[in-house]
Design a protein around this motif. Structure first.
Motif, PDB file in Angstrom:
ATOM      1  N   ILE A   1      41.163  60.363  44.361  1.00  0.00           N
ATOM      2  CA  ILE A   1      41.504  58.998  44.021  1.00  0.00           C
ATOM      3  C   ILE A   1      43.908  59.025  43.985  1.00  0.00           C
ATOM      4  CG2 ILE A   1      42.136  56.974  42.346  1.00  0.00           C
ATOM      5  CD1 ILE A   1      39.519  56.840  44.004  1.00  0.00           C
TER       6      ILE A   1
ATOM      7  N   ILE B   1      35.716  50.688  43.288  1.00  0.00           N
ATOM      8  CA  ILE B   1      35.489  52.143  43.551  1.00  0.00           C
ATOM      9  C   ILE B   1      34.353  52.052  42.375  1.00  0.00           C
ATOM     10  CG2 ILE B   1      37.167  53.896  42.609  1.00  0.00           C
ATOM     11  CD1 ILE B   1      37.933  51.748  45.303  1.00  0.00           C
TER      12      ILE B   1
ATOM     13  N   ALA C   1      41.073  58.996  36.784  1.00  0.00           N
ATOM     14  CA  ALA C   1      41.230  57.977  37.776  1.00  0.00           C
ATOM     15  C   ALA C   1      40.663  57.131  37.738  1.00  0.00           C
ATOM     16  CB  ALA C   1      39.994  58.587  38.760  1.00  0.00           C
TER      17      ALA C   1
ATOM     18  N   THR D   1      43.328  53.102  38.697  1.00  0.00           N
ATOM     19  CA  THR D   1      42.832  52.781  39.148  1.00  0.00           C
ATOM     20  C   THR D   1      42.394  50.954  39.050  1.00  0.00           C
ATOM     21  OG1 THR D   1      40.918  54.004  40.546  1.00  0.00           O
ATOM     22  CG2 THR D   1      40.776  51.622  40.808  1.00  0.00           C
TER      23      THR D   1
END
Length: 313
Positions: free
Chosen positions: A120, A141, A168, A172
């Protein structure tokens, strides 16, 4: 009565009608397979059992799969599910091209991108925000964590640690995408305590959806060899049901649970679901939840200053 938040109900509430995911297979691999055989539970075909060949153009994959699934399930709107291997392990320009091609297919309302926590990066997320979400398409995701037990992650050659997963999720979350986490609750070496702690760590993070898998052992994987040589042992069906019920009881009550058991063609695995059909396992799970009086989140009492509440401070 469902004792947890189902994914089908979540999609219907979110989009106002029945929505189904269409698997897409890209010509991509995984960083964990670049110098070896990858995770010990991974076979050469990855996990895309339902997907078409990666040689078929993305739009054609979606149209052909939609014809089958649309008739079977009565869905008219679909998410393009980039499922197999690590879909952000591509040059950004190639990743962009595949995603934008998917959005051109009829009745596609969003994309779901399956990837690893160590794949990511902000430029990929910026693309998904600016050229997908900002155009009115949904973005999810999906991160493969599997377990929070770092010893197990090393033993199965996962290739990343818990830290990469935490990074990650936190990277995100500000983009506003739906975040899904994949876990396997019966990995060799893990216990009931690991299943519970996995639920707790994920619930403490801005994660929206959990996809729980029961371990299957595909042929031609490292774990297939270990299993055949008696080097690993697996928990019983009853123990898995115990882990799963405790996992769901500890999961934050607003989260969505997309899956409880793996579904894989029997010919592709030497071990899968103890030889029991997934719907029978689901019945046993439901019966155990009812017997215990559990609903999702009924044990999620550990967040937001639990000790202060306990001592009434």
């Amino acid at each position: 009565m469902e004792r947890y938040n189902t994914y089908s109900a979540h999609l219907k509430k979110r989009f106002g009608e029945k929505v189904y995911k269409l698997p897409v297979n890209l010509p991509v691999t995984c960083p964990n397979r670049m110098e070896g055989r990858g995770c010990s539970f991974c076979a050469g075909v990855g996990t895309g059992f339902e997907a078409m060949s990666e040689k078929v153009p993305v739009r054609d994959q979606l149209e052909k799969t939609k014809q089958k699934i649309g008739k079977r399930y009565g869905a008219k709107k679909f998410l393009a599910y980039f499922q197999n291997y690590t879909n952000t392990f591509l040059p950004l320009k190639d990743f962009k091209a595949y995603v934008l091609e998917a959005l051109e297919a009829e009745d596609i309302i969003g994309v779901s991108v399956s990837t690893r926590p160590d794949c990511i990066r902000e430029d990929y997320l910026n693309f998904l925000k600016e050229e997908v979400q900002d155009r009115g398409f949904a973005v999810t995701i999906e991160l493969g964590l599997q377990t929070v037990n770092y010893h197990t992650l090393k033993d199965i050659n996962r290739g990343h640690t818990l830290a990469e997963y935490l990074n990650a999720v936190l990277l995100t979350a500000p983009f506003g995408f739906e975040i899904c986490t994949h876990v396997i609750l019966n990995l060799p070496g893990d216990t009931l305590k690991d299943a519970v702690e996995t639920a707790r760590v994920i619930s403490a993070l801005p994660v929206d959806v959990i996809k729980a898998h029961s371990l299957y052992i595909p042929k031609n994987s490292v774990m297939y060899e270990e299993y055949g040589e008696g080097k690993i042992s697996l928990c019983t069906k009853e123990e898995y049901i115990e882990r799963l019920t405790e996992f769901v009881a500890n999961v934050r009550e607003d989260m969505v649970i997309e899956r409880l058991f793996s579904r894989v063609p029997e010919d592709d695995a030497v071990f899968s679901n103890w030889g029991v059909s997934w719907w029978k396992l689901k019945d046993q799970f439901d019966e155990e939840m009812e017997r215990k009086g559990y609903v999702q989140g009924c044990k999620c009492n550990y967040l937001n200053g639990a000790a202060l509440r306990r001592w009434r401070i």
